[in-house]
Design a protein around this motif. Structure first.
Motif, PDB file in Angstrom:
ATOM      1  N   ARG A 193       0.733  -1.136   0.031  1.00  0.00           N
ATOM      2  CA  ARG A 193       0.155   0.020   0.007  1.00  0.00           C
ATOM      3  C   ARG A 193       0.966   1.332  -0.084  1.00  0.00           C
ATOM      4  O   ARG A 193       0.358   2.428  -0.518  1.00  0.00           O
ATOM      5  CB  ARG A 193      -0.833   0.101   1.212  1.00  0.00           C
ATOM      6  N   ALA A 194       1.923   1.146   0.422  1.00  0.00           N
ATOM      7  CA  ALA A 194       3.058   2.504   0.526  1.00  0.00           C
ATOM      8  C   ALA A 194       3.791   2.465  -0.767  1.00  0.00           C
ATOM      9  O   ALA A 194       4.498   3.495  -1.119  1.00  0.00           O
ATOM     10  CB  ALA A 194       3.805   2.306   1.751  1.00  0.00           C
ATOM     11  N   LEU A 195       4.069   1.506  -1.524  1.00  0.00           N
ATOM     12  CA  LEU A 195       5.141   1.194  -2.595  1.00  0.00           C
ATOM     13  C   LEU A 195       4.915   2.346  -3.439  1.00  0.00           C
ATOM     14  O   LEU A 195       5.771   3.092  -4.173  1.00  0.00           O
ATOM     15  CB  LEU A 195       5.137  -0.029  -3.008  1.00  0.00           C
ATOM     16  N   GLY A 196       3.617   2.345  -4.025  1.00  0.00           N
ATOM     17  CA  GLY A 196       3.374   3.488  -5.077  1.00  0.00           C
ATOM     18  C   GLY A 196       3.419   4.664  -4.907  1.00  0.00           C
ATOM     19  O   GLY A 196       3.805   5.480  -5.783  1.00  0.00           O
ATOM     20  N   ASP A 197       3.745   5.150  -3.626  1.00  0.00           N
ATOM     21  CA  ASP A 197       3.815   6.584  -3.366  1.00  0.00           C
ATOM     22  C   ASP A 197       5.277   6.894  -3.130  1.00  0.00           C
ATOM     23  O   ASP A 197       5.800   8.011  -2.609  1.00  0.00           O
ATOM     24  CB  ASP A 197       3.096   6.888  -1.782  1.00  0.00           C
ATOM     25  N   LEU A 198       6.194   5.840  -3.096  1.00  0.00           N
ATOM     26  CA  LEU A 198       7.658   5.990  -2.899  1.00  0.00           C
ATOM     27  C   LEU A 198       8.356   6.484  -4.200  1.00  0.00           C
ATOM     28  O   LEU A 198       8.146   5.752  -5.312  1.00  0.00           O
ATOM     29  CB  LEU A 198       8.206   4.713  -2.209  1.00  0.00           C
ATOM     30  N   ASP A 199       9.197   7.215  -4.193  1.00  0.00           N
ATOM     31  CA  ASP A 199      10.199   7.661  -5.111  1.00  0.00           C
ATOM     32  C   ASP A 199      11.609   7.473  -4.960  1.00  0.00           C
ATOM     33  O   ASP A 199      12.069   8.058  -4.078  1.00  0.00           O
ATOM     34  CB  ASP A 199      10.094   9.155  -5.506  1.00  0.00           C
ATOM     35  N   PRO A 200      12.063   6.110  -5.455  1.00  0.00           N
ATOM     36  CA  PRO A 200      13.545   6.101  -5.167  1.00  0.00           C
ATOM     37  C   PRO A 200      14.611   6.969  -5.449  1.00  0.00           C
ATOM     38  O   PRO A 200      15.683   7.062  -5.183  1.00  0.00           O
ATOM     39  CB  PRO A 200      13.892   4.687  -5.933  1.00  0.00           C
ATOM     40  N   SER A 201      14.387   7.847  -6.474  1.00  0.00           N
ATOM     41  CA  SER A 201      15.116   9.139  -6.855  1.00  0.00           C
ATOM     42  C   SER A 201      15.296  10.264  -6.024  1.00  0.00           C
ATOM     43  O   SER A 201      15.784  11.095  -6.081  1.00  0.00           O
ATOM     44  CB  SER A 201      14.841   9.370  -8.296  1.00  0.00           C
ATOM     45  N   GLY A 202      14.219  10.119  -4.959  1.00  0.00           N
ATOM     46  CA  GLY A 202      14.270  11.313  -3.894  1.00  0.00           C
ATOM     47  C   GLY A 202      13.132  12.414  -4.738  1.00  0.00           C
ATOM     48  O   GLY A 202      12.960  12.478  -5.649  1.00  0.00           O
TER      49      GLY A 202
END
Length: 226
Positions: A193-202
């Motif tokens: 549920r949290a993964l789609g809101d995360l940006d690995p590039s910052g």
């Protein structure tokens, strides 16, 4: 300029000079004469501010820790999601290591076997990571079965390892490298549920100073995990 302002300027010049020498030659090889000369002041002026070289090193680590804590505060103040704050903080740390000699010297001093100060920048960084991972757990943002201590260990091993490699090749700690690391790690440790809101590039705007050259991971800068 007041007397206090002149004293503060001299002290800052000594800290910066010491940081450059500690990073370039190590704590043992840097001399007080070189530190004072680099700051453009006399040996007596140095001893007015610092009784010995260990005190200078402590001041360098303290200044580096303040920079790290400011970055941690900035990353944590604008995010509800602690995992994104951790990603952003890792990118901010990379930017600091590229742009601030005091921060680079602080990390090098923290693993110098010849020196033990009251401040350890590696421990300070570990506490930042532990705090954000614990907050992510409280937010139920971690995937089921992900142990906090193992996640902290992975992040610490990777970021501190890249910091060491970065001493000889500044490209190791690029924005692309860190983005690739988070692209690999986040799908494993983040709740769906949290993964789609995360940006690995910052999500910060201060990372442009970090080299963008191709790295071992070589990911697309704007790619997101799925």
């Amino acid at each position: 300029m007041s007397k206090q302002e002149r004293a503060a300027r001299t002290r800052n010049a000594l800290v910066h000079s010491a940081a450059e020498l500690f990073e370039r030659h190590s704590y043992v090889k840097a001399s007080l004469d070189e530190i004072s000369a680099g700051a453009g002041v006399s040996r007596g002026a140095l001893h007015f501010h610092f009784p010995n070289k260990a005190a200078v090193a402590d001041a360098v680590e303290t200044a580096a820790a303040r920079a790290l804590h400011r970055a941690a505060g900035d990353a944590g103040s604008v995010h509800v999601n602690a995992l994104q704050a951790l990603v952003d903080l890792s990118h901010a740390l990379a930017q600091l290591l590229h742009s601030e000699v005091v921060v680079r010297a602080g990390f090098r001093l923290s693993c110098d076997a010849e020196l033990r100060t009251d401040v350890s920048l590696r421990r300070q960084w570990q506490r930042c990571v532990q705090r954000l991972v614990a907050q992510a757990a409280r937010e139920n943002a971690l995937a089921a079965g992900v142990a906090q201590e193992r996640l902290v260990a992975i992040v610490m091993a990777t970021t501190t390892g890249l910091e060491v490699l970065n001493r000889d090749d500044r490209n190791w700690l690029s924005h692309y490298t860190l983005t690739g690391f988070w692209q690999l790690l986040l799908p494993t440790v983040a709740a769906q549920r949290a993964l789609g809101d995360l940006d690995p590039s910052g999500t910060g705007s201060s990372y442009d100073a970090v080299p963008e050259t191709a790295q071992p991971f070589a990911p697309s800068r704007n790619a997101r995990p799925h």
